[in-house]
Scaffold this active site. Structure first.
Site, PDB file in Angstrom:
ATOM      1  N   PHE A  51     -44.418 -58.598 -25.268  1.00 56.45           N
ATOM      2  CA  PHE A  51     -45.431 -57.633 -24.850  1.00 56.45           C
ATOM      3  C   PHE A  51     -45.551 -56.502 -25.876  1.00 56.45           C
ATOM      4  O   PHE A  51     -46.651 -56.091 -26.249  1.00 56.45           O
ATOM      5  CB  PHE A  51     -45.080 -57.082 -23.451  1.00 56.45           C
ATOM      6  CG  PHE A  51     -46.186 -56.255 -22.864  1.00 56.45           C
ATOM      7  CD1 PHE A  51     -47.433 -56.807 -22.625  1.00 56.45           C
ATOM      8  CD2 PHE A  51     -45.992 -54.911 -22.577  1.00 56.45           C
ATOM      9  CE1 PHE A  51     -48.463 -56.037 -22.111  1.00 56.45           C
ATOM     10  CE2 PHE A  51     -47.017 -54.130 -22.061  1.00 56.45           C
ATOM     11  CZ  PHE A  51     -48.259 -54.698 -21.822  1.00 56.45           C
ATOM     12  N   HIS A 105     -41.783 -41.294 -16.597  1.00 56.05           N
ATOM     13  CA  HIS A 105     -42.563 -42.253 -15.807  1.00 56.05           C
ATOM     14  C   HIS A 105     -41.978 -43.647 -16.052  1.00 56.05           C
ATOM     15  O   HIS A 105     -41.949 -44.123 -17.193  1.00 56.05           O
ATOM     16  CB  HIS A 105     -44.033 -42.199 -16.263  1.00 56.05           C
ATOM     17  CG  HIS A 105     -44.932 -43.127 -15.510  1.00 56.05           C
ATOM     18  ND1 HIS A 105     -45.391 -42.870 -14.227  1.00 56.05           N
ATOM     19  CD2 HIS A 105     -45.486 -44.321 -15.858  1.00 56.05           C
ATOM     20  CE1 HIS A 105     -46.176 -43.845 -13.824  1.00 56.05           C
ATOM     21  NE2 HIS A 105     -46.249 -44.749 -14.792  1.00 56.05           N
TER      22      HIS A 105
END
Ligand code: FAD
Length: 287
Positions: A209, A258
Site C-alpha cells: 500500500f 490519528h
C-alpha cells in the site's frame, strides 16, 4: 507531558462477521475517549450505504463524535450533497471530504455533474454551514502531485476552500511529518494537521500500500520485518515501531494522533497503553 488527544479510523462492515468485528473494535477503543472516530467510504463510492449505516449507528449507540468520509467518486453533486444532508439530519456534524479514487487503483475520473475535485466538494460542504470539515494531506507527496511544493499548495487551497483540519496519510518516519508540517506553516497554513499512524498488522500489505501511495519506505524496515516475521514477533515489532514514531512526534510538539485501526483494535490499544494513554471511560458511560 500532557496526554495526547487521539482519534480512530474504522471501515464499514460488509457482512455480519464484519459488524461484530467493528463492534468489538469500538468496545475496546471507545474507553480511550477519542476526540472523534471516522468511517471510510469504499474506493469508487462502493460502500455509500454501508458507510452511512455505520456512521449513524456509531453516532446513535456510542455517543462518540463520528466523522463520515465522503468522496467525489461516482455521484453527481446533488447525490453527494443529499448524502451530506442525511448526516446533518442525523446529527452527524463531521465530514472527511476527499476527492477519492476509482476502484482498483484506477485514476480518478470525475462524474458528469459531479464534483470535479476535492476543492469543489469542500466549498460546497462549507456553504451548507453544517459541518466540521477535515481533509487528506500527504507528507510523502501524493503520487499525482506535480512537485513537493504543489502538494503543499494544493493543501493550502483546500484550507482556503473551507477545510478546518487535515489528517495525513500514514508515513514511517517522524522527520517526514516535521518537514511537511514546517513547510505547510511556511505556506501560510495555520490549521491543525493531524498525523495518521498505521499500526502495521501485516508488513507485506502495508508495504504494498505504501508503495502505491508513493511513501518513502526506510531500508531498515524491510530487514527488521524479515527477521520479526521469521521469529513470529511481527506484532511486537509493530507496537514498538509505532510507539517510537508517536513518541518522536510528541517530542516534536504533536498533540493529536490519528490511528488507522483497520478494525483490529489490539495493536492500537497496545500502542496507546505504551504511550501512557489509558482508558478513561466505559462504552456504556459514553452512550
Ligand atoms: P486531493 O488532495 O484533492 O488530490 C491529491 C493530489 O492530487 C493533490 O495533492 C494535488 O497535488 C493533486 N491534484 C488533485 N486535483 C488537482 C487539481 N484539480 N489541480 C491540481 N492538482 C490536483 N479514499 C477513499 O476512497 N475512501 C476513503 O474513505 C478515504 N479516506 C482517506 C482518509 C485520509 C485521511 C487520507 C489521507 C486519504 C483517504 N483516502 C480515501 C484516499 C484518497 O481518496 C486518495 O489519496 C485520493 O487519491 C486523493 O484524495 P484527496 O481528497 O486527498 O485528494
Amino acid at each position: 507531558m500532557s496526554r495526547p488527544t487521539i482519534s480512530f479510523e474504522f471501515f464499514p462492515p460488509k457482512n455480519l462477521a464484519g459488524s461484530f468485528r467493528l463492534w468489538d473494535t469500538l468496545n475496546v477503543l471507545a474507553p480511550y475517549a477519542p476526540d472523534f472516530v471516522s468511517v471510510t467510504y469504499g474506493a469508487g463510492g462502493t460502500t455509500r450505504q454501508l458507510t452511512h449505516d455505520a456512521v449513524t449507528t456509531i453516532h446513535k449507540t456510542s455517543g462518540l463524535k463520528v466523522a463520515a468520509h465522503l468522496t467525489c467518486v461516482d455521484a453527481t453533486k446533488t447525490e453527494t450533497l443529499e448524502i451530506a444532508q442525511t448526516y446533518a439530519d442525523a446529527g452527524v456534524t463531521d465530514i472527511v471530504a476527499l476527492r477519492g479514487d476509482a476502484p482498483k487503483g484506477q485514476a480518478f475520473a470525475p462524474t458528469p455533474d459531479g464534483f470535479q475535485s476535492s476543492l469543489e466538494l469542500i466549498a460546497a460542504l462549507r456553504d451548507t454551514g453544517n459541518f466540521t470539515i477535515r481533509v487528506g494531506a500527504y507528507p510523502d507527496p501524493h503520487p499525482e502531485a506535480t512537485s513537493y511544493q504543489q502538494n503543499i499548495d494544493f493543501l493550502k487551497a483546500k484550507f482556503d476552500a473551507g477545510a478546518d483540519a487535515a489528517i495525513t496519510q500514514f508515513f514511517f518516519e517522524a522527520d517526514t511529518f516535521f518537514r511537511f508540517r514546517d513547510d505547510c506553516a511556511k505556506a501560510g497554513i495555520t490549521q491543525p494537521i493531524l498525523p495518521g499512524i498505521l499500526p502495521i498488522e501485516n508488513w507485506k500489505s502495508a508495504r504494498n500500500f505504501a508503495t502505491r501511495c508513493g511513501a518513502d519506505i526506510p531500508a531498515w524496515m524491510d530487514e527488521t520485518y524479515t527477521a520479526a516475521i521469521r521469529d513470529g514477533r511481527e506484532d511486537l515489532l509493530s507496537t514498538a515501531i509505532a510507539t517510537e514514531l508517536c513518541t518522536d512526534l510528541r517530542d516534536g510538539g504533536v498533540d493529536h494522533l490519528h490511528f488507522y485501526t483497520l478494525n483490529k483494535p489490539e495493536l492500537t490499544r497496545d500502542i496507546c497503553t505504551a504511550l501512557g494513554v489509558t482508558p478513561q471511560i466505559e462504552l456504556s458511560e459514553v452512550a
